[in-house]
Design a protein around this motif. Structure first.
Motif, PDB file in Angstrom:
ATOM      1  N   ASN A 142      28.684  15.176  -1.550  1.00  0.00           N
ATOM      2  CA  ASN A 142      28.016  13.986  -1.782  1.00  0.00           C
ATOM      3  C   ASN A 142      26.690  14.447  -2.088  1.00  0.00           C
ATOM      4  N   PRO A 143      25.913  13.579  -3.090  1.00  0.00           N
ATOM      5  CA  PRO A 143      24.603  14.044  -3.558  1.00  0.00           C
ATOM      6  C   PRO A 143      23.379  13.760  -2.727  1.00  0.00           C
ATOM      7  N   LEU A 144      22.820  14.535  -2.099  1.00  0.00           N
ATOM      8  CA  LEU A 144      21.950  14.202  -0.866  1.00  0.00           C
ATOM      9  C   LEU A 144      20.672  13.538  -1.461  1.00  0.00           C
ATOM     10  N   PRO A 145      20.111  12.468  -1.028  1.00  0.00           N
ATOM     11  CA  PRO A 145      18.789  12.074  -1.398  1.00  0.00           C
ATOM     12  C   PRO A 145      17.774  12.452  -0.975  1.00  0.00           C
ATOM     13  N   THR A 146      16.727  12.785  -1.574  1.00  0.00           N
ATOM     14  CA  THR A 146      15.324  12.973  -0.962  1.00  0.00           C
ATOM     15  C   THR A 146      14.403  11.770  -0.989  1.00  0.00           C
ATOM     16  N   PHE A 147      13.760  11.312   0.125  1.00  0.00           N
ATOM     17  CA  PHE A 147      13.112  10.107   0.121  1.00  0.00           C
ATOM     18  C   PHE A 147      11.728  10.384   0.055  1.00  0.00           C
ATOM     19  N   VAL A 148      10.919   9.899  -0.563  1.00  0.00           N
ATOM     20  CA  VAL A 148       9.436  10.296  -0.900  1.00  0.00           C
ATOM     21  C   VAL A 148       8.655   8.957  -0.784  1.00  0.00           C
ATOM     22  N   LYS A 149       7.587   9.240   0.408  1.00  0.00           N
ATOM     23  CA  LYS A 149       6.640   7.958   0.773  1.00  0.00           C
ATOM     24  C   LYS A 149       5.493   8.186  -0.209  1.00  0.00           C
ATOM     25  N   VAL A 150       4.980   7.094  -0.876  1.00  0.00           N
ATOM     26  CA  VAL A 150       3.799   7.362  -1.560  1.00  0.00           C
ATOM     27  C   VAL A 150       2.886   6.478  -1.114  1.00  0.00           C
ATOM     28  N   GLN A 151       1.565   6.905  -1.060  1.00  0.00           N
ATOM     29  CA  GLN A 151       0.351   6.016  -0.783  1.00  0.00           C
ATOM     30  C   GLN A 151      -0.924   6.701  -1.189  1.00  0.00           C
ATOM     31  N   CYS A 152      -2.089   6.193  -0.973  1.00  0.00           N
ATOM     32  CA  CYS A 152      -3.265   6.962  -1.062  1.00  0.00           C
ATOM     33  C   CYS A 152      -3.394   8.227  -0.382  1.00  0.00           C
ATOM     34  N   MET A 153      -3.704   9.464  -0.965  1.00  0.00           N
ATOM     35  CA  MET A 153      -3.568  10.485  -0.326  1.00  0.00           C
ATOM     36  C   MET A 153      -4.915  10.920   0.308  1.00  0.00           C
ATOM     37  N   PRO A 203     -10.899 -10.895  -7.018  1.00  0.00           N
ATOM     38  CA  PRO A 203     -10.354  -9.855  -7.014  1.00  0.00           C
ATOM     39  C   PRO A 203     -10.599  -8.614  -6.147  1.00  0.00           C
ATOM     40  N   ARG A 204      -9.600  -7.858  -5.510  1.00  0.00           N
ATOM     41  CA  ARG A 204     -10.159  -6.665  -4.929  1.00  0.00           C
ATOM     42  C   ARG A 204      -9.280  -5.595  -5.384  1.00  0.00           C
ATOM     43  N   VAL A 205      -9.802  -4.376  -5.234  1.00  0.00           N
ATOM     44  CA  VAL A 205      -9.170  -3.131  -5.361  1.00  0.00           C
ATOM     45  C   VAL A 205      -8.175  -2.886  -4.223  1.00  0.00           C
ATOM     46  N   MET A 206      -7.138  -2.600  -4.110  1.00  0.00           N
ATOM     47  CA  MET A 206      -6.166  -2.708  -3.303  1.00  0.00           C
ATOM     48  C   MET A 206      -5.566  -1.158  -3.085  1.00  0.00           C
ATOM     49  N   LYS A 207      -5.762  -0.503  -1.778  1.00  0.00           N
ATOM     50  CA  LYS A 207      -4.920   0.787  -1.516  1.00  0.00           C
ATOM     51  C   LYS A 207      -4.831   0.993  -0.180  1.00  0.00           C
ATOM     52  N   PRO A 213      -5.172   3.428  -6.653  1.00  0.00           N
ATOM     53  CA  PRO A 213      -5.698   1.990  -6.718  1.00  0.00           C
ATOM     54  C   PRO A 213      -5.097   0.960  -7.426  1.00  0.00           C
ATOM     55  N   ALA A 214      -4.972  -0.326  -6.804  1.00  0.00           N
ATOM     56  CA  ALA A 214      -4.377  -1.318  -7.752  1.00  0.00           C
ATOM     57  C   ALA A 214      -5.240  -2.409  -7.736  1.00  0.00           C
ATOM     58  N   TYR A 215      -5.296  -3.398  -8.658  1.00  0.00           N
ATOM     59  CA  TYR A 215      -6.168  -4.584  -8.807  1.00  0.00           C
ATOM     60  C   TYR A 215      -5.315  -5.946  -8.584  1.00  0.00           C
ATOM     61  N   GLU A 216      -6.043  -6.805  -7.869  1.00  0.00           N
ATOM     62  CA  GLU A 216      -5.555  -8.182  -7.916  1.00  0.00           C
ATOM     63  C   GLU A 216      -5.862  -8.854  -9.131  1.00  0.00           C
ATOM     64  N   PHE A 276       0.879  -1.143   0.013  1.00  0.00           N
ATOM     65  CA  PHE A 276       0.005   0.032  -0.104  1.00  0.00           C
ATOM     66  C   PHE A 276       0.853   1.158   0.201  1.00  0.00           C
ATOM     67  N   THR A 277       2.097   1.163   0.554  1.00  0.00           N
ATOM     68  CA  THR A 277       2.960   2.264   0.457  1.00  0.00           C
ATOM     69  C   THR A 277       4.340   1.961   0.176  1.00  0.00           C
ATOM     70  N   VAL A 278       5.129   2.898  -0.927  1.00  0.00           N
ATOM     71  CA  VAL A 278       6.359   2.497  -0.923  1.00  0.00           C
ATOM     72  C   VAL A 278       7.368   3.722  -0.931  1.00  0.00           C
TER      73      VAL A 278
END
Lengths: 238, 304
Positions: free
Chosen positions: B103-114, B170-174, B160-163, B87-89
């Motif tokens: 050194n290059p500075l990374p920016t991390f971004v969490k993604v999920q349903c808003m 199958p379900r819609v997954m989020k 939304p993702a689908y199984e 559900f989140t990455v």
């Protein structure tokens, strides 16, 4: 008769060894454990000084490294453990850090508004539970530790910034999990590991450790071409 | 064609009805956003990319263990999206910022349903399987879902993702916003609980907006002067603040108007009091009767 003598002699030799074999413990370990359990009353109001003012006022009080009474802390507060308990507590050498930074205001960045309170109050006095609706801008104790430690370690390019650099993971005792016969051969040992660690085994098969080729962007001076080895000339599978 | 008195009244009646129906329904679109929802503020300057949120999420929601859960290095080489198994990455972006040692500075971004305030998926769902709850959660009810996947097309964040692998059920997954936890008193979503640096702050959306705006004000130069999600598609429960412009972190540039506003206005104004089908069939009827009459006349002429 000879057997008895041999037995007695071995007993005499082993006695001091067995006594010494007891695990060494830091003398202040117990005190650190006790201290970690304490939860002090929450400080609601603090003096919003900037860092320079704070540093000067700390110097004015005449606090020096000699005043650091606790050399060692165990960061194992029940405030954090209430919600999550995945990692072993961090062992924090307070005096060593005080010595290295030589600036108390680096960590003791604010003080309570109450003038009678201690100048260098502990972190958990102000930082307690996360997401306190009465103090939404105040970060919790866990976040306070992580932000303070990691930011400084990064800034100074000193000290660990990864999880396992500070925490020992809560690994279950494998003595009870591993089930092997005496004098097990290497195949039996590998099979026993794979019994639980099958995902790790699959992951390993995709890495350069197994394939002997693949990107290695995090190795300095890495080359893309491979002269020898399993990926190219050799046929072995070690 | 000569306009008869009868036709004239018919036509005027239909036109009058449509004129009366149009403006009333066009102004009738109202946001159905809950008044005091929960939210989550993501401070991207605090995220260290440990991916513990992914692990906690899969544990709370009974999903498979994330891909290489302890990897904080090569896993970031490809940009991932939330799918039916996660559900989140967290993704990593190098935007050209350097640290003190170049050194290059990374920016991390969490993604999920808003968890939008006026969710397009809820509006698009034709069976009401998706609903916006009082807590701010966009909830999914699998027992109502017919698998049309309109929600997946409607979502401006493509969440939304689908199984697809499951042909029978199958379900819609989020992201569920950990509804079972946050609907209870003092409950906090799994990801926010585990976050070591409090890059995720959970609370009432109003409070979080105040905290976010105060941070932007108190740290000039540190943050982009924009709270992502404050106004995007009418506002979202999840809010982001960052030191890097959001479009470079793969957070889409979106208008301030809620996505359902346009589609619902069109639909509601077309179908209020069934005026548009009535008008259509009225016109069709008129055409038919006219052609009937001409046919009759021609027949009469032919007969005479």
């Amino acid at each position: 008769m000879i057997k008895r003598i041999i037995f007695l002699v071995t007993c005499l030799i082993l006695t001091p060894v067995l006594c010494v074999a007891e695990v060494w413990k830091a003398p202040d370990q117990e005190r650190a454990k006790e201290r970690a359990k304490e939860v002090v009353p929450f400080v609601t109001e603090y003096k919003n000084d900037d860092q320079i003012t704070r540093r000067i006022s700390l110097m004015d009080t005449g606090i020096s490294i000699q005043d650091v009474t606790d050399t060692y802390f165990l960061l194992d507060s029940p405030i954090i453990k209430k919600r999550e308990d995945h990692y072993e507590p961090v062992r924090f050498s307070h005096k060593r850090h005080a010595n290295l930074t030589n600036d108390c205001s680096k960590c003791h960045h604010y003080r309570p508004k109450d003038d009678t309170a201690l100048e260098t109050t502990r972190c958990s006095a102000c930082h307690q539970d996360s997401f306190n609706p009465d103090h939404p801008e105040r970060i919790g104790l866990k976040a306070a530790y992580h932000q303070q430690c990691m930011a400084c370690h990064q800034e100074q390019a000193k000290g660990p910034v990864d999880c396992k650099g500070c925490h020992l993971q809560n690994v279950p005792d494998h003595k009870e999990l591993v089930n092997l016969p005496d004098n097990a051969d290497p195949f039996q040992v590998t099979a026993e590991c794979l019994r639980c660690h099958d995902t790790q085994a699959e992951d390993m098969l995709t890495t350069a450790h197994w394939l002997w080729k693949g990107p290695s962007p995090y190795t300095t001076g890495h080359r893309k071409d491979i002269m020898h080895g399993k990926g190219t000339t050799a046929l072995n599978n070690y | 064609m000569k306009l008869t008195r009868r036709h004239f009244f018919k036509f005027m009646g239909a036109a009058g009805a449509s004129v009366a129906a149009l403006p009333s329904s066009a102004s009738a679109w109202e946001s159905k956003a809950p008044p005091d929802p929960y939210g989550c503020l993501v401070d991207l300057t605090r995220c260290v990319g440990c991916r513990k949120c992914e692990e906690a999420c899969s544990e709370v929601n009974g999903l498979p263990t994330p891909e290489r859960p302890n990897c904080q290095c090569t896993i970031f080489e490809k940009k991932r999206r939330p799918d039916e198994k996660a559900f989140t990455v967290v993704n990593r972006y190098f935007t050209g910022k350097l640290d003190a040692f170049d050194n290059p500075l990374p920016t991390f971004v969490k993604v999920q349903c808003m968890h939008c305030q006026d969710p397009a998926c809820v509006s698009a769902c034709i069976v009401g399987a998706l609903t916006k709850d009082e807590t701010g959660t966009v909830r999914y009810d699998v027992s109502k879902c017919i698998g049309c996947r309109y929600c997946m097309v409607a979502c401006p964040f493509e969440i939304p993702a689908y199984e697809y692998h499951d042909p029978i059920t199958p379900r819609v997954m989020k992201c569920t916003f950990c509804y079972d936890r946050i609907s209870k008193d003092g409950g906090i979503p799994g990801c926010a609980t585990i976050c070591p640096t409090e890059a995720l702050t959970f609370g009432k959306r109003e409070t979080l907006l105040k905290v976010a705006n105060k941070k932007l004000k108190d740290n000039p130069g540190k943050y982009i002067q924009h709270v992502y999600g404050e106004r995007e598609v009418g506002g979202t429960s999840w809010l982001y603040i960052s030191a890097i412009p959001f479009d470079r972190l793969n957070l889409p540039v979106l208008p301030d108007t809620p996505s359902p506003k346009l589609s619902e206005t069109i639909q509601h104004s077309l179908f209020s009091y069934l005026w548009s089908p009535l008008a259509l069939f009225g016109v069709l009827g008129a055409v038919m009767s006219k052609s009937n009459k001409t046919a009759e006349k021609q027949q009469n002429k032919g007969g005479a």
